[in-house]
Design an enzyme around this catalytic site. Structure first.
Site, PDB file in Angstrom:
ATOM      1  CE1 TYR A 157      -4.162   1.423  -0.376  1.00  0.00           C
ATOM      2  CE2 TYR A 157      -3.683   2.805   1.551  1.00  0.00           C
ATOM      3  CZ  TYR A 157      -4.609   2.362   0.667  1.00  0.00           C
ATOM      4  OH  TYR A 157      -5.435   3.191   0.468  1.00  0.00           O
ATOM      5  CE  LYS A 164      -7.046   6.360   0.261  1.00  0.00           C
ATOM      6  NZ  LYS A 164      -8.033   7.266  -0.402  1.00  0.00           N
TER       7      LYS A 164
HETATM    8  P1  NAD Z   1     -12.110   3.630  -8.542  1.00  0.00           P
HETATM    9  O1  NAD Z   1     -11.081   3.240  -9.621  1.00  0.00           O
HETATM   10  O2  NAD Z   1     -13.506   2.844  -9.054  1.00  0.00           O
HETATM   11  O3  NAD Z   1     -12.271   5.287  -8.264  1.00  0.00           O
HETATM   12  C1  NAD Z   1     -11.250   5.943  -8.180  1.00  0.00           C
HETATM   13  C2  NAD Z   1     -11.422   7.326  -8.737  1.00  0.00           C
HETATM   14  O4  NAD Z   1     -10.639   8.106  -8.721  1.00  0.00           O
HETATM   15  C3  NAD Z   1     -11.462   7.017 -10.434  1.00  0.00           C
HETATM   16  O5  NAD Z   1     -13.158   7.408 -10.737  1.00  0.00           O
HETATM   17  C4  NAD Z   1     -10.828   8.015 -11.092  1.00  0.00           C
HETATM   18  O6  NAD Z   1     -11.010   8.493 -12.131  1.00  0.00           O
HETATM   19  C5  NAD Z   1     -10.624   8.934  -9.942  1.00  0.00           C
HETATM   20  N1  NAD Z   1      -9.460   9.935  -9.882  1.00  0.00           N
HETATM   21  C6  NAD Z   1      -7.954   9.450 -10.005  1.00  0.00           C
HETATM   22  N2  NAD Z   1      -7.258  10.571 -10.386  1.00  0.00           N
HETATM   23  C7  NAD Z   1      -8.341  11.529 -10.509  1.00  0.00           C
HETATM   24  C8  NAD Z   1      -8.097  12.709 -10.772  1.00  0.00           C
HETATM   25  N3  NAD Z   1      -6.758  13.645 -11.209  1.00  0.00           N
HETATM   26  N4  NAD Z   1      -9.116  13.748 -10.816  1.00  0.00           N
HETATM   27  C9  NAD Z   1     -10.496  13.299 -10.663  1.00  0.00           C
HETATM   28  N5  NAD Z   1     -10.603  12.076 -10.513  1.00  0.00           N
HETATM   29  C10 NAD Z   1      -9.362  11.142 -10.186  1.00  0.00           C
HETATM   30  O7  NAD Z   1     -11.661   2.879  -7.224  1.00  0.00           O
HETATM   31  P2  NAD Z   1     -12.128   2.928  -5.676  1.00  0.00           P
HETATM   32  O8  NAD Z   1     -11.576   1.614  -4.939  1.00  0.00           O
HETATM   33  O9  NAD Z   1     -13.831   2.954  -5.881  1.00  0.00           O
HETATM   34  O10 NAD Z   1     -11.774   4.186  -5.013  1.00  0.00           O
HETATM   35  C11 NAD Z   1     -12.499   5.248  -4.466  1.00  0.00           C
HETATM   36  C12 NAD Z   1     -11.919   5.645  -3.169  1.00  0.00           C
HETATM   37  O11 NAD Z   1     -11.930   4.781  -2.161  1.00  0.00           O
HETATM   38  C13 NAD Z   1     -10.334   5.876  -3.310  1.00  0.00           C
HETATM   39  O12 NAD Z   1     -10.147   7.127  -2.281  1.00  0.00           O
HETATM   40  C14 NAD Z   1      -9.913   4.715  -2.552  1.00  0.00           C
HETATM   41  O13 NAD Z   1      -8.388   4.953  -2.086  1.00  0.00           O
HETATM   42  C15 NAD Z   1     -10.793   4.393  -1.452  1.00  0.00           C
HETATM   43  N6  NAD Z   1     -10.833   3.139  -0.795  1.00  0.00           N
HETATM   44  C16 NAD Z   1     -10.762   1.961  -1.701  1.00  0.00           C
HETATM   45  C17 NAD Z   1     -10.631   0.777  -1.306  1.00  0.00           C
HETATM   46  C18 NAD Z   1     -10.798  -0.345  -2.072  1.00  0.00           C
HETATM   47  O14 NAD Z   1     -10.485  -1.596  -1.384  1.00  0.00           O
HETATM   48  N7  NAD Z   1     -11.083  -0.264  -3.333  1.00  0.00           N
HETATM   49  C19 NAD Z   1     -10.691   0.602   0.145  1.00  0.00           C
HETATM   50  C20 NAD Z   1     -10.588   1.724   0.946  1.00  0.00           C
HETATM   51  C21 NAD Z   1     -10.742   3.069   0.504  1.00  0.00           C
END
Ligand code: NAD
Length: 257
Positions: A157, A164
């Site tokens: 990570y 984060k």
């Molecule tokens: P995802 O890929 O579906 O979403 C990530 C989004 O970030 C995408 O829509 C992407 O276009 C956007 N993004 C990246 N760079 C960008 C920029 N410069 N401008 C605008 N948008 C931008 O993945 P996800 O897992 O749904 O991620 C959403 C959030 O949840 C993130 O903050 C991620 O760290 C967090 N998260 C994810 C998990 C997991 O296991 N998937 C767990 C905990 C937290």
């Protein structure tokens, strides 16, 4: 019965496809009666969002790359012109280069560190700042997404864990600054789910499997669970809560070794 978000309008940033956490939150907010504005990062992702948005009631879809202050300003200006206010804002986006999400954290390059912190942590400050005139004095709510890797060392990570940690600290500082304007700021710390972003983390499938085996609820987290927790944080039911990180991880974070 009145729906929790009836008459409310919210901005959800971060839908890439139907597996996005932002899409799980969009569904929960839409079912609860909210009108939604979705932003997408690029034209390519915009095609997905256009398709998904067809299921929503009168959505407003706007391209917004959070690396650009101009695009953030233009997005808020458009919302000002077309809606005039925001009752909630969901920040569900993050980015780090794939090569920074494998190997050792000690090998992180300066440019990768800056980019990860800029997109994954500073962007919350930038969008909160720009949305302030639309959100103030309306008992509104901002929700962002984080992960346990902010406080524990999670294999691969790496720099995203540091981003984060900065994001969670920003939640507390923003909560204190925006509280007098009637704006609450909270984070959901979600358990691992396979999405476009998480597939860049080396070994994500193993993380999901381990979580399902070991978490007190003995299952992987799903989008509906995160969507419903976000609904609580966006709604007046959580009106006394700000500056918090709420875990939606089946209890995984309470475990010792
Ligand atoms: P995802 O890929 O579906 O979403 C990530 C989004 O970030 C995408 O829509 C992407 O276009 C956007 N993004 C990246 N760079 C960008 C920029 N410069 N401008 C605008 N948008 C931008 O993945 P996800 O897992 O749904 O991620 C959403 C959030 O949840 C993130 O903050 C991620 O760290 C967090 N998260 C994810 C998990 C997991 O296991 N998937 C767990 C905990 C937290």
């Amino acid at each position: 019965m009145t729906q929790l978000l009836e008459g409310k309008t919210g901005l959800i940033m971060g839908v890439a496809n139907k597996r996005s956490i932002a899409w799980g939150i969009t569904n929960a907010a839409s079912k609860a009666g909210a009108r939604l504005i979705l932003t997408y990062q690029s034209e390519r992702l915009g095609e997905n969002v256009q398709e998904l948005g067809a299921a929503l009631n009168n959505p407003l879809l706007i391209q917004c790359d959070v690396a650009s202050d101009e695009q953030i300003q233009a997005c808020m200006k458009r919302i000002q012109e077309e809606v005039g206010h925001l009752d909630f804002l969901v920040h569900a986006l993050a980015y780090a280069p794939r090569e920074a999400l494998e190997g050792t954290y000690a090998a992180t390059k300066r440019a990768d560190f800056s980019l990860a912190l800029d997109i994954s942590a500073y962007s919350l400050v930038a969008v909160s700042q720009a949305a302030l005139p639309l959100m103030k004095d309306r008992q509104s709510a901002i929700v962002t997404l984080t992960y346990l890797g902010s406080e524990r060392v999670v294999h691969n990570y790496n720099v995203m864990g540091v981003a984060k940690a900065a994001l969670e600290s920003s939640v507390r500082y923003l909560a204190n600054d925006l509280g007098p304007h009637g704006i609450r700021v909270n984070a959901i710390s979600a358990g691992p789910i396979k999405t476009l972003a998480s597939s860049a983390i080396g070994g994500i499938s193993g993380m999901v499997k381990l979580h399902a085996e070991r978490a007190p609820l003995r299952k992987a987290v799903d989008l509906d669970e995160i969507g419903d927790a976000a609904l609580f944080l966006m709604s007046p039911l959580s009106r006394g809560i700000t500056g918090e990180v709420i875990f939606v991880d089946g209890g995984y974070h309470i475990l010792g070794v």
